[in-house]
Design an enzyme around this catalytic site. Structure first.
Site, PDB file in Angstrom:
ATOM      1  N   GLN A 205     -62.465   4.189  15.224  1.00 32.98           N
ATOM      2  CA  GLN A 205     -62.291   4.791  16.544  1.00 32.98           C
ATOM      3  C   GLN A 205     -60.838   4.732  16.978  1.00 32.98           C
ATOM      4  O   GLN A 205     -60.475   5.292  18.001  1.00 32.98           O
ATOM      5  CB  GLN A 205     -63.148   4.048  17.587  1.00 32.98           C
ATOM      6  CG  GLN A 205     -64.630   4.263  17.448  1.00 32.98           C
ATOM      7  CD  GLN A 205     -65.434   3.406  18.412  1.00 32.98           C
ATOM      8  OE1 GLN A 205     -66.226   2.573  17.976  1.00 32.98           O
ATOM      9  NE2 GLN A 205     -65.252   3.571  19.715  1.00 32.98           N
ATOM     10  N   PHE A 236     -69.903   3.388  18.524  1.00 35.49           N
ATOM     11  CA  PHE A 236     -70.471   2.608  19.638  1.00 35.49           C
ATOM     12  C   PHE A 236     -69.596   1.420  20.018  1.00 35.49           C
ATOM     13  O   PHE A 236     -70.097   0.423  20.543  1.00 35.49           O
ATOM     14  CB  PHE A 236     -71.900   2.149  19.306  1.00 35.49           C
ATOM     15  CG  PHE A 236     -72.810   3.283  18.902  1.00 35.49           C
ATOM     16  CD1 PHE A 236     -73.131   4.285  19.809  1.00 35.49           C
ATOM     17  CD2 PHE A 236     -73.314   3.380  17.612  1.00 35.49           C
ATOM     18  CE1 PHE A 236     -73.957   5.352  19.442  1.00 35.49           C
ATOM     19  CE2 PHE A 236     -74.130   4.439  17.234  1.00 35.49           C
ATOM     20  CZ  PHE A 236     -74.449   5.424  18.150  1.00 35.49           C
ATOM     21  N   ARG A 318     -63.909  -6.353  32.016  1.00 35.17           N
ATOM     22  CA  ARG A 318     -64.801  -5.292  32.505  1.00 35.17           C
ATOM     23  C   ARG A 318     -66.105  -5.902  33.043  1.00 35.17           C
ATOM     24  O   ARG A 318     -66.674  -5.395  34.003  1.00 35.17           O
ATOM     25  CB  ARG A 318     -65.066  -4.255  31.409  1.00 35.17           C
ATOM     26  CG  ARG A 318     -65.768  -3.018  31.902  1.00 35.17           C
ATOM     27  CD  ARG A 318     -65.821  -1.921  30.852  1.00 35.17           C
ATOM     28  NE  ARG A 318     -64.631  -1.096  30.821  1.00 35.17           N
ATOM     29  CZ  ARG A 318     -64.404  -0.039  31.612  1.00 35.17           C
ATOM     30  NH1 ARG A 318     -65.295   0.333  32.504  1.00 35.17           N
ATOM     31  NH2 ARG A 318     -63.285   0.650  31.508  1.00 35.17           N
ATOM     32  N   ARG A 350     -70.542  -0.132  23.499  1.00 27.85           N
ATOM     33  CA  ARG A 350     -70.876   0.797  24.589  1.00 27.85           C
ATOM     34  C   ARG A 350     -71.113   0.097  25.931  1.00 27.85           C
ATOM     35  O   ARG A 350     -72.103  -0.599  26.109  1.00 27.85           O
ATOM     36  CB  ARG A 350     -72.115   1.587  24.190  1.00 27.85           C
ATOM     37  CG  ARG A 350     -72.249   2.941  24.879  1.00 27.85           C
ATOM     38  CD  ARG A 350     -73.371   3.710  24.237  1.00 27.85           C
ATOM     39  NE  ARG A 350     -73.370   5.118  24.609  1.00 27.85           N
ATOM     40  CZ  ARG A 350     -74.140   6.033  24.024  1.00 27.85           C
ATOM     41  NH1 ARG A 350     -74.963   5.685  23.065  1.00 27.85           N
ATOM     42  NH2 ARG A 350     -74.098   7.290  24.405  1.00 27.85           N
ATOM     43  N   PHE A 352     -68.892  -2.090  27.121  1.00 27.54           N
ATOM     44  CA  PHE A 352     -67.703  -2.940  27.002  1.00 27.54           C
ATOM     45  C   PHE A 352     -67.632  -4.002  28.098  1.00 27.54           C
ATOM     46  O   PHE A 352     -66.655  -4.093  28.843  1.00 27.54           O
ATOM     47  CB  PHE A 352     -66.469  -2.025  27.073  1.00 27.54           C
ATOM     48  CG  PHE A 352     -65.196  -2.609  26.526  1.00 27.54           C
ATOM     49  CD1 PHE A 352     -64.939  -2.597  25.164  1.00 27.54           C
ATOM     50  CD2 PHE A 352     -64.248  -3.158  27.362  1.00 27.54           C
ATOM     51  CE1 PHE A 352     -63.754  -3.117  24.660  1.00 27.54           C
ATOM     52  CE2 PHE A 352     -63.052  -3.684  26.870  1.00 27.54           C
ATOM     53  CZ  PHE A 352     -62.805  -3.653  25.512  1.00 27.54           C
ATOM     54  N   ALA A 518     -63.792   3.480  25.968  1.00 23.88           N
ATOM     55  CA  ALA A 518     -63.834   3.434  27.425  1.00 23.88           C
ATOM     56  C   ALA A 518     -64.334   4.762  28.002  1.00 23.88           C
ATOM     57  O   ALA A 518     -64.031   5.088  29.152  1.00 23.88           O
ATOM     58  CB  ALA A 518     -62.467   3.035  28.004  1.00 23.88           C
ATOM     59  N   GLU A 726     -70.474   5.988  28.077  1.00 22.93           N
ATOM     60  CA  GLU A 726     -71.061   4.657  28.237  1.00 22.93           C
ATOM     61  C   GLU A 726     -71.986   4.476  29.443  1.00 22.93           C
ATOM     62  O   GLU A 726     -72.996   3.781  29.340  1.00 22.93           O
ATOM     63  CB  GLU A 726     -69.932   3.616  28.335  1.00 22.93           C
ATOM     64  CG  GLU A 726     -69.081   3.517  27.096  1.00 22.93           C
ATOM     65  CD  GLU A 726     -67.811   2.725  27.367  1.00 22.93           C
ATOM     66  OE1 GLU A 726     -66.908   3.251  28.047  1.00 22.93           O
ATOM     67  OE2 GLU A 726     -67.741   1.566  26.937  1.00 22.93           O
TER      68      GLU A 726
HETATM   69  N1  MTE Z   1     -72.349   8.693  21.112  1.00 24.55           N
HETATM   70  C1  MTE Z   1     -72.626   8.780  19.795  1.00 24.55           C
HETATM   71  N2  MTE Z   1     -73.460   9.737  19.367  1.00 24.55           N
HETATM   72  N3  MTE Z   1     -72.070   7.910  18.899  1.00 24.55           N
HETATM   73  C2  MTE Z   1     -71.213   6.917  19.302  1.00 24.55           C
HETATM   74  O1  MTE Z   1     -70.716   6.152  18.474  1.00 24.55           O
HETATM   75  N4  MTE Z   1     -70.065   5.828  21.205  1.00 24.55           N
HETATM   76  C3  MTE Z   1     -70.118   5.557  22.636  1.00 24.55           C
HETATM   77  C4  MTE Z   1     -70.201   6.867  23.417  1.00 24.55           C
HETATM   78  N5  MTE Z   1     -71.229   7.707  22.890  1.00 24.55           N
HETATM   79  C5  MTE Z   1     -70.919   6.805  20.695  1.00 24.55           C
HETATM   80  C6  MTE Z   1     -71.517   7.748  21.572  1.00 24.55           C
HETATM   81  C7  MTE Z   1     -68.969   4.810  23.127  1.00 24.55           C
HETATM   82  S1  MTE Z   1     -68.972   3.135  22.955  1.00 24.55           S
HETATM   83  C8  MTE Z   1     -67.918   5.404  23.764  1.00 24.55           C
HETATM   84  S2  MTE Z   1     -66.650   4.512  24.412  1.00 24.55           S
HETATM   85  C9  MTE Z   1     -67.841   6.863  23.894  1.00 24.55           C
HETATM   86  O2  MTE Z   1     -68.953   7.524  23.301  1.00 24.55           O
HETATM   87  C10 MTE Z   1     -66.546   7.323  23.223  1.00 24.55           C
HETATM   88  O3  MTE Z   1     -66.414   8.685  23.213  1.00 24.55           O
HETATM   89  P1  MTE Z   1     -65.865   9.536  24.462  1.00 24.55           P
HETATM   90  O4  MTE Z   1     -64.767   8.769  25.078  1.00 24.55           O
HETATM   91  O5  MTE Z   1     -65.456  10.791  23.832  1.00 24.55           O
HETATM   92  O6  MTE Z   1     -67.048   9.672  25.385  1.00 24.55           O
HETATM   93  N1  HPA Z   2     -62.997  -0.073  27.025  1.00 25.57           N
HETATM   94  C1  HPA Z   2     -62.826   0.005  25.697  1.00 25.57           C
HETATM   95  N2  HPA Z   2     -61.788  -0.505  25.089  1.00 25.57           N
HETATM   96  C2  HPA Z   2     -60.840  -1.104  25.818  1.00 25.57           C
HETATM   97  C3  HPA Z   2     -60.968  -1.216  27.189  1.00 25.57           C
HETATM   98  C4  HPA Z   2     -62.092  -0.672  27.831  1.00 25.57           C
HETATM   99  O1  HPA Z   2     -62.248  -0.743  29.051  1.00 25.57           O
HETATM  100  N3  HPA Z   2     -59.879  -1.862  27.639  1.00 25.57           N
HETATM  101  C5  HPA Z   2     -59.140  -2.155  26.558  1.00 25.57           C
HETATM  102  N4  HPA Z   2     -59.710  -1.699  25.450  1.00 25.57           N
HETATM  103 MO1  MOS Z   3     -66.720   2.253  23.598  1.00 27.52          MO
HETATM  104  S1  MOS Z   3     -67.448   0.335  23.674  1.00 27.52           S
HETATM  105  O1  MOS Z   3     -65.402   1.844  24.714  1.00 27.52           O
HETATM  106  O2  MOS Z   3     -65.967   2.256  22.074  1.00 27.52           O
END
Ligand code: MTE
Ligand code: HPA
Ligand code: MOS
Length: 793
Positions: A205, A236, A318, A350, A352, A518, A726
């Site tokens: 990621q 995730f 967080r 997810r 965090f 995040a 999240e």
């Molecule tokens: N959705 C899917 N299908 N797979 C994933 O790994 N990760 C989650 C969420 N949704 C995830 C997911 C997490 S932990 C985060 S922080 C966000 O997607 C990251 O993507 P975004 O910032 O584009 O929403």
């Molecule tokens: N979410 C995910 N990753 C991070 C964050 C957060 O709020 N802050 C620092 N790393």
């Molecule tokens: Mo999501 S736990 O911020 O990768």
């Protein structure tokens, strides 16, 4: 309305588009890291994992391993040309001299095949000198084994508020972590290109940090390493920090052998080596008024950090910033600290830390409502923030009214009043089955709580045939970020979605990126993609103005047509691109975005760390069987705020997936570690899908209604949207609360209702037995029942 959030007419954002790789996902043509690796002649890496929770390594011998046919060499600390550390805090030796958890990789074997490497690893001889270990967070608290700074969030005088409150309750809330169980385990492939650049294809990621750590481990500078991530089969949060060291192992192998090296963990290796969601131990006391308003809260939160810090400080931060969830807590004092235990290094997952903070206050609400004699849904609503109030850390709760509107809407969609009456009648008629309907809210802060991370870059190329290729710094893990970025680019350039292609994320296209985490992927990268597209479009407007004999300000781009205000004539985007090339006008741009308006003082624990809050609410109905504690999720209704959705199918999928993943954590997934004093002490006992129960089709809610909150435009975010990744995970608290209420219905009204976590059928069974034991009309065998187990703590 800000220029960033304003949508043009007929935008491509907001159109329900399928995921850009949906067809590839279901036909198997979408490739993942190890699919690419498997096609070449790469060597495979296999770990030697320590069978102790804590031990010194006193010797290692490789002769037998090197005799195994196909074994090429063994990688050890001696092979590290740079810094022997997998992280950025210098507390994560890549090749340890001290084993810190059961399963810790101590060296890696390279073989011509995975099988050869596996057989070689099996005969590496390692001598260990075992040391005392701490496995549970309670052990760590007792031994005062902590790591990183402690944090205090404080407003007003919590002691005074508790001293004068008419109703005061105390408790301990404990819950365990969660395995990411992404379908694709950790994988990387390292190789050299002809110019000597070290390429690493990785499921990460955070490609820029993978690049940085590969570089420091190999003693290279960042421009000698390029990291690419095509896509991940789920991250995730598990791939925010922990792929780096594994990528570095593959890279060392490549450096030493000159051959491509592939590293893919199998499921058990992934579960026993990589970090999980942090479990917490929390002690609290809370004071309520007669009307059920929270007057004060004191709490000590101890996160189970595992063996090294990695992201624990930010996760804890967080958690502290989400202890309030959607509720006004006038006087509060909460201490947060991170325990150091001999377990995997717990990491981002997810939410965090958000889910962990919210757990505490929702547990308090659920436990105290019956004692206060107030319906839990009503107790929650009475405590919602109202306009003008600030969070304990000083951020104004903008759009607090949305929480109230969403709440009303979910109660209405769920027919809450009517169904509550029906449920009461059902329960009265059924001594051995009970139903309950519970509603919980979520307010979740969007932005990285480390201000510097809130920036992103993009590279957009328009070719002279008018086709468009975009790169941005975010990674795709199934969440649909790439789909959204294609829609943003098509909207900003005024071309159809089909004109835009997206190239894989790589550090030699867009540098210094933040983790896709995040939930900020679309906000940050969308801002950068839009910025790059607008630079190009503005230049093209100059060209089109000449072609259409008008002023550049009067040129409009939409769905591949370029028009002038008040004119019938039009030209195509493709013609303008060709003409721009002939006129030597630049058709590419790098875009940049930084989130404005954030400030945070982590010492004072004060500021406005979040750009905005995402709101939502869920109503969940369950039915519990009194003989076994088994339950069904009968119906879920959700109203969730995604701003003006960039891509509604994607967003609804995120809400559904987030809810189900949260439900897994809260009701099914039960991480167990061996805390006995036997030879397996510290071993993860649930290291495969056979013993670690994930939600599957059979646990899906029987009826599942997701509504996106409308009139939700978010000013100051790309095309008026909000992050979605999240926050919906925390809507699953409604399922836990419904189980609590259903279990309680087996006993008389009015007493506190405890429910151990996760709310597995077994724990629900003990909760309903305890409830029944308080009654007079049910057989009482709870006297012989054990205390509810607090698994995995
Ligand atoms: N959705 C899917 N299908 N797979 C994933 O790994 N990760 C989650 C969420 N949704 C995830 C997911 C997490 S932990 C985060 S922080 C966000 O997607 C990251 O993507 P975004 O910032 O584009 O929403
Ligand atoms: N979410 C995910 N990753 C991070 C964050 C957060 O709020 N802050 C620092 N790393
Ligand atoms: Mo999501 S736990 O911020 O990768």
């Amino acid at each position: 309305m800000s220029a960033l959030s304003e949508r043009p007419e007929n935008p491509v954002v907001g159109v329900p588009e399928p995921h850009e790789s949906a067809v590839g996902h279901v036909t198997g043509t979408a490739l993942y890291t190890d699919d690419i690796a498997a096609r070449g002649d790469a060597l495979s890496a296999w770990p030697v994992q320590a069978p102790h929770a804590h031990a010194l390594i006193t010797g290692m011998r490789f002769e037998k391993a090197l005799q195994v046919p196909g074994v090429v060499r063994v990688l050890t600390a001696d092979d590290v040309p740079g810094i022997n550390d997998a992280g950025v805090k210098n507390d994560e030796p890549l090749f340890p001299t001290e084993v810190m958890y059961y399963g810790h990789p101590v060296c890696w074997v390279l073989g011509e095949s995975q099988e050869a490497a596996r057989l070689g690893a099996a005969v590496v001889e390692v001598d260990y000198d075992p040391l005392p270990s701490l496995v549970t967070v309670r052990d760590a608290i007792e031994a005062e084994s902590f790591q990183g700074p402690q944090r205090l969030t404080r407003r007003g005088d919590a002691d005074a508020a508790l001293a004068s409150a008419p109703h005061v309750f105390e408790g301990v809330t404990e819950f365990s972590g969660q395995e990411h169980f992404y379908l694709e385990t950790m994988a990387s492939l390292a190789y050299y290109d002809e110019g000597g650049t070290l390429y690493v294809q990785a499921g990460t990621q955070h490609p820029s940090e993978t690049q940085e750590i590969v570089a420091h481990v190999l003693g290279l500078s960042n421009n000698e390493v390029a990291v690419q991530c095509i896509r991940m089969g789920g991250g995730f949060g598990g791939k925010e920090m922990q792929p780096h060291g594994l990528a570095a192992i593959a890279a060392i192998g490549t450096k030493l052998t000159g051959r491509p090296v592939r590293l893919r963990l199998n499921r058990t290796q992934d579960m026993t080596i990589t970090g999980k969601r942090h479990g917490f131990h929390v002690s609290w006391s809370v004071g309520f008024s007669d009307e059920g308003k929270i007057l004060g809260l004191k709490a000590t939160l101890t996160a189970d950090g595992g063996w090294s810090l990695d992201l624990s400080e930010a996760v804890l931060g967080r958690a502290l910033c989400h202890l309030d969830n959607a509720y006004w807590i006038p006087d509060i004092e909460a201490l947060g600290r991170i325990s150091k235990t001999n377990k995997t290094s717990q990491t981002a997952f997810r939410g965090f830390g958000g889910p962990q903070g919210v757990f505490v206050i929702e547990d308090i609400m659920g436990r105290c409502a019956p004692e206060l004699g107030i319906d839990p849904a009503e107790l929650r609503r009475r405590n919602f923030y109202v306009a003008g109030q600030d969070t304990p850390y000083g951020q104004p709760v903008r759009h607090a009214e949305r929480m109230h509107e969403i709440w009303d809407q979910v109660l209405e969609n769920a027919n809450f009043t009517e169904r509550s009456t029906e449920i009461a009648a059902f329960n009265a008629a059924h001594p051995h089955a009970k139903r309950a309907l519970a509603v919980t809210p979520i307010k979740f802060g969007i932005s990285f709580n480390v201000a510097a991370f809130n920036q992103a870059g993009a590279l957009v190329l328009v070719y002279k045939d008018g086709s468009v290729l975009i790169n941005h710094g975010g990674t795709e893990m199934g969440q649909g970020l790439h789909t959204k970025m294609i829609q943003v680019a098509a909207t900003a350039l005024g071309v159809p979605r089909s004109a835009v292609r997206l190239a894989p994320t790589r550090t030699d296209k867009v540098p210094n990126t933040s983790a896709t985490a995040a939930s900020t992927g679309a906000d940050l990268n969308g801002g950068a993609v839009k910025n790059a597209c607008e630079q190009i479009r503005d230049r093209m407007a100059g060209v089109a103005a000449t072609m259409l004999r008008t002023s550049p300000n009067d040129v409009r781009f939409s769905h591949g047509e370029v028009t002038a205000l008040g004119q019938h004539d039009s030209v195509t985007f493709n013609d303008v691109a060709k003409e721009a090339y002939l006129q030597r006008v630049q058709l590419s741009a790098s875009g940049y975005y930084r989130t404005e308006g954030l400030h945070w003082d982590s010492e004072a624990w004060f500021g406005s760390p979040f750009k905005y809050f995402a709101y939502g609410a869920a109503a969940t109905e369950v039915e519990v069987d009194g003989f076994t504690g088994a339950y069904r999720i009968r119906r879920v209704d959700i109203v969730h705020d995604v701003g003006d959705s960039l891509s509604p199918i994607i967003d609804i999928g995120q809400v559904e997936g987030g809810f189900v993943q949260g439900m897994g954590w809260l009701t099914l997934e039960d991480l167990r570690w061996d805390s006995s004093d036997g030879p397996g002490r510290g071993r993860l006992l649930t290291q495969a899908a056979s013993t670690y129960k994930l939600p599957s089709f059979s646990e899906m809610p029987e009826e599942f209604n997701v509504t996106l909150y409308d009139r939700a435009h978010e000013d100051g975010v790309v095309y008026g949207s909000k992050a979605v990744g999240e926050p919906p995970l925390m809507l699953a608290f409604s399922a836990r609360e419904a189980l609590r209420q259903a279990a309680a219905s087996f006993g008389p009204a009015g007493a506190t209702r405890e429910l151990a976590s996760p709310a597995t059928p077994e724990n629900v069974f003990w909760a309903l037995q305890q409830a029944a034991a308080r009654g007079v009309d049910m057989p009482n065998d709870a006297a012989t029942a054990p205390e509810p187990s607090l698994a995995g703590s």
